[in-house]
Design a protein around this motif. Sequence first.
Motif, PDB file in Angstrom:
ATOM      1  N   ARG A   1      81.975  93.681  28.553  1.00 41.99           N
ATOM      2  CA  ARG A   1      81.511  92.413  27.996  1.00 41.99           C
ATOM      3  C   ARG A   1      82.211  92.190  26.657  1.00 41.99           C
ATOM      4  NH1 ARG A   1      77.032  94.379  30.568  1.00 41.99           N
ATOM      5  NH2 ARG A   1      75.818  92.854  31.793  1.00 41.99           N
ATOM      6  N   GLY A   2      82.234  90.950  26.218  1.00 37.02           N
ATOM      7  CA  GLY A   2      82.763  90.668  24.895  1.00 37.02           C
ATOM      8  C   GLY A   2      84.245  90.969  24.795  1.00 37.02           C
ATOM      9  N   VAL A   3      84.572  92.047  24.101  1.00 34.30           N
ATOM     10  CA  VAL A   3      85.971  92.376  23.873  1.00 34.30           C
ATOM     11  C   VAL A   3      86.220  93.859  24.096  1.00 34.30           C
ATOM     12  CG1 VAL A   3      85.700  92.811  21.390  1.00 34.30           C
ATOM     13  CG2 VAL A   3      87.911  92.053  22.266  1.00 34.30           C
ATOM     14  N   ALA A   4      87.384  94.155  24.655  1.00 33.29           N
ATOM     15  CA  ALA A   4      87.910  95.523  24.740  1.00 33.29           C
ATOM     16  C   ALA A   4      89.273  95.469  24.084  1.00 33.29           C
ATOM     17  CB  ALA A   4      88.004  95.990  26.192  1.00 33.29           C
ATOM     18  N   ALA A   5      89.346  95.844  22.814  1.00 39.21           N
ATOM     19  CA  ALA A   5      90.566  95.652  22.038  1.00 39.21           C
ATOM     20  C   ALA A   5      91.025  96.962  21.419  1.00 39.21           C
ATOM     21  CB  ALA A   5      90.341  94.619  20.938  1.00 39.21           C
ATOM     22  N   GLY A   6      92.348  97.121  21.299  1.00 42.53           N
ATOM     23  CA  GLY A   6      92.899  98.301  20.672  1.00 42.53           C
ATOM     24  C   GLY A   6      92.474  99.556  21.412  1.00 42.53           C
ATOM     25  N   ALA A   7      91.846 100.477  20.693  1.00 41.89           N
ATOM     26  CA  ALA A   7      91.360 101.699  21.340  1.00 41.89           C
ATOM     27  C   ALA A   7      90.307 101.375  22.395  1.00 41.89           C
ATOM     28  CB  ALA A   7      90.793 102.660  20.296  1.00 41.89           C
ATOM     29  N   GLY A   8      89.583 100.272  22.232  1.00 44.50           N
ATOM     30  CA  GLY A   8      88.635  99.851  23.262  1.00 44.50           C
ATOM     31  C   GLY A   8      89.342  99.445  24.539  1.00 44.50           C
ATOM     32  N   CYS A   9      90.502  98.828  24.402  1.00 42.37           N
ATOM     33  CA  CYS A   9      91.317  98.504  25.573  1.00 42.37           C
ATOM     34  C   CYS A   9      91.791  99.777  26.253  1.00 42.37           C
ATOM     35  CB  CYS A   9      92.509  97.648  25.145  1.00 42.37           C
ATOM     36  SG  CYS A   9      93.731  97.343  26.443  1.00 42.37           S
TER      37      CYS A   9
ATOM     38  N   MET B   1      95.695  94.610  23.252  1.00 39.92           N
ATOM     39  CA  MET B   1      96.106  95.618  22.270  1.00 39.92           C
ATOM     40  C   MET B   1      96.677  94.960  21.018  1.00 39.92           C
ATOM     41  SD  MET B   1      95.542  98.728  23.361  1.00 39.92           S
ATOM     42  CE  MET B   1      96.685  99.725  22.416  1.00 39.92           C
ATOM     43  N   PRO B   2      95.836  94.359  20.167  1.00 39.29           N
ATOM     44  CA  PRO B   2      96.333  93.703  18.953  1.00 39.29           C
ATOM     45  C   PRO B   2      96.564  94.701  17.821  1.00 39.29           C
ATOM     46  CG  PRO B   2      93.972  93.440  19.068  1.00 39.29           C
ATOM     47  CD  PRO B   2      94.379  94.196  20.313  1.00 39.29           C
ATOM     48  N   ILE B   3      97.448  95.667  18.046  1.00 42.82           N
ATOM     49  CA  ILE B   3      97.604  96.769  17.096  1.00 42.82           C
ATOM     50  C   ILE B   3      98.857  96.649  16.228  1.00 42.82           C
ATOM     51  CG2 ILE B   3      96.264  98.370  18.504  1.00 42.82           C
ATOM     52  CD1 ILE B   3      98.923  99.616  19.444  1.00 42.82           C
TER      53      ILE B   3
ATOM     54  N   THR C   1     103.006  91.007  21.339  1.00 40.60           N
ATOM     55  CA  THR C   1     102.285  89.867  20.757  1.00 40.60           C
ATOM     56  C   THR C   1     100.882  90.209  20.290  1.00 40.60           C
ATOM     57  OG1 THR C   1     101.346  89.128  22.869  1.00 40.60           O
ATOM     58  CG2 THR C   1     103.556  88.300  22.291  1.00 40.60           C
ATOM     59  N   GLY C   2     100.291  91.270  20.848  1.00 36.78           N
ATOM     60  CA  GLY C   2      98.904  91.581  20.524  1.00 36.78           C
ATOM     61  C   GLY C   2      97.922  90.616  21.152  1.00 36.78           C
ATOM     62  N   ARG C   3      98.376  89.845  22.135  1.00 40.26           N
ATOM     63  CA  ARG C   3      97.528  88.823  22.753  1.00 40.26           C
ATOM     64  C   ARG C   3      96.362  89.457  23.517  1.00 40.26           C
ATOM     65  NH1 ARG C   3      98.021  85.588  27.818  1.00 40.26           N
ATOM     66  NH2 ARG C   3      99.771  86.912  28.423  1.00 40.26           N
ATOM     67  N   LEU C   4      95.174  88.890  23.334  1.00 40.10           N
ATOM     68  CA  LEU C   4      94.028  89.245  24.157  1.00 40.10           C
ATOM     69  C   LEU C   4      93.971  88.292  25.339  1.00 40.10           C
ATOM     70  CD1 LEU C   4      91.217  89.829  21.491  1.00 40.10           C
ATOM     71  CD2 LEU C   4      92.689  91.534  22.547  1.00 40.10           C
ATOM     72  N   VAL C   5      93.794  88.819  26.539  1.00 40.03           N
ATOM     73  CA  VAL C   5      93.755  87.971  27.724  1.00 40.03           C
ATOM     74  C   VAL C   5      92.326  87.875  28.247  1.00 40.03           C
ATOM     75  CG1 VAL C   5      96.135  88.510  28.348  1.00 40.03           C
ATOM     76  CG2 VAL C   5      94.280  89.883  29.320  1.00 40.03           C
ATOM     77  N   ASP C   6      92.031  86.750  28.875  1.00 34.85           N
ATOM     78  CA  ASP C   6      90.693  86.572  29.437  1.00 34.85           C
ATOM     79  C   ASP C   6      90.556  87.370  30.738  1.00 34.85           C
ATOM     80  OD1 ASP C   6      91.860  85.040  31.539  1.00 34.85           O
ATOM     81  OD2 ASP C   6      91.562  83.178  30.423  1.00 34.85           O
TER      82      ASP C   6
ATOM     83  N   GLY D   1      96.370  92.943  36.746  1.00 34.63           N
ATOM     84  CA  GLY D   1      96.053  94.284  37.208  1.00 34.63           C
ATOM     85  C   GLY D   1      95.321  95.133  36.186  1.00 34.63           C
ATOM     86  N   LEU D   2      94.982  94.536  35.039  1.00 32.32           N
ATOM     87  CA  LEU D   2      94.264  95.276  34.006  1.00 32.32           C
ATOM     88  C   LEU D   2      92.777  95.393  34.301  1.00 32.32           C
ATOM     89  CD1 LEU D   2      95.921  93.792  30.790  1.00 32.32           C
ATOM     90  CD2 LEU D   2      96.402  95.999  31.878  1.00 32.32           C
ATOM     91  N   ALA D   3      92.263  94.556  35.183  1.00 34.04           N
ATOM     92  CA  ALA D   3      90.855  94.610  35.585  1.00 34.04           C
ATOM     93  C   ALA D   3      90.778  94.445  37.098  1.00 34.04           C
ATOM     94  CB  ALA D   3      90.045  93.526  34.884  1.00 34.04           C
TER      95      ALA D   3
END
Length: 264
Positions: free
Chosen positions: A109-117, A136-138, A168-173, A181-183
């Motif tokens: 839910r919400g966001v999975a970013a950086g280490a969360g990704c 991965m906005p790192i 780019t560090g782009r977060l995708v929906d 293929g990330l989900a």
Amino acid sequence: MTSRPAPEPAIATSWSGGVAEIRIGDGSRRNALPGRAWSQLAHQVVELGADSSLRVLVIRGHGDTFCAGSNMTDWVDADSGYVEESFAHMEAAFTAIEDCPVPVIAEIRGVAAGAGCQLALACDLRFMADSARIGMPIARLGILASPAFAARMVALAGPAAARELLYTGRLVDARTAVDLGLADDSVPEEHLAARTSNLAAAVAEQPPAAIRAAKLAVAAALAPQREAAAANPRPAVARSDFDRAIAAFLGQRSAAAAVPPAAP
């Protein structure tokens, strides 16, 4: 005098039949974790994996988000050794999930970013709420993408998509994450828990030896990538860029917190 409730643990575990759940964070800072919590997560996954009654492991965040990565306040005025150690703790947690003998499902839910990704990508399956985002906005923080970080993205999305997302560090929906293929599935948020539970129950009903063998078989196919990534360790951060980015990020948060709320 009114007592305050005890703080939520950074890593909480529960069981239901042969399905174990790890809940990430305490709801603050979008469940970003300090280094010691990543170490705790690695230990917890190894401990659960050693239990022969375990059939499936589910990882979800506390509240309405998955994990926004690492708690950057943990790195304020930290020396290089501590920063590198923090990244080693993260990687140990991801590796523990990949090496867990049973399937691991990320409920996002919400966001999975950086280490969360990376935490999500280390899992075997990923179900996302349709409102969730991952990425991965790192680079803007002076964090150097490790071969292991890149290998997880390449294994799921291919090199072209991995390059674009890392550059780019782009977060995708969620829908885009499924397309890349990330989900594995994008689900209306109100149905996400049921989607996860139903899949976990279906896996738990299978003969345990067959499921564990299937996970080992997939791991063997991915072994060359993982071994190549592990053989090329690199520094975790570009120190001067990293220090400036952390100071700027935390300064922006402090300024935002100082602004009084608008009148209703």
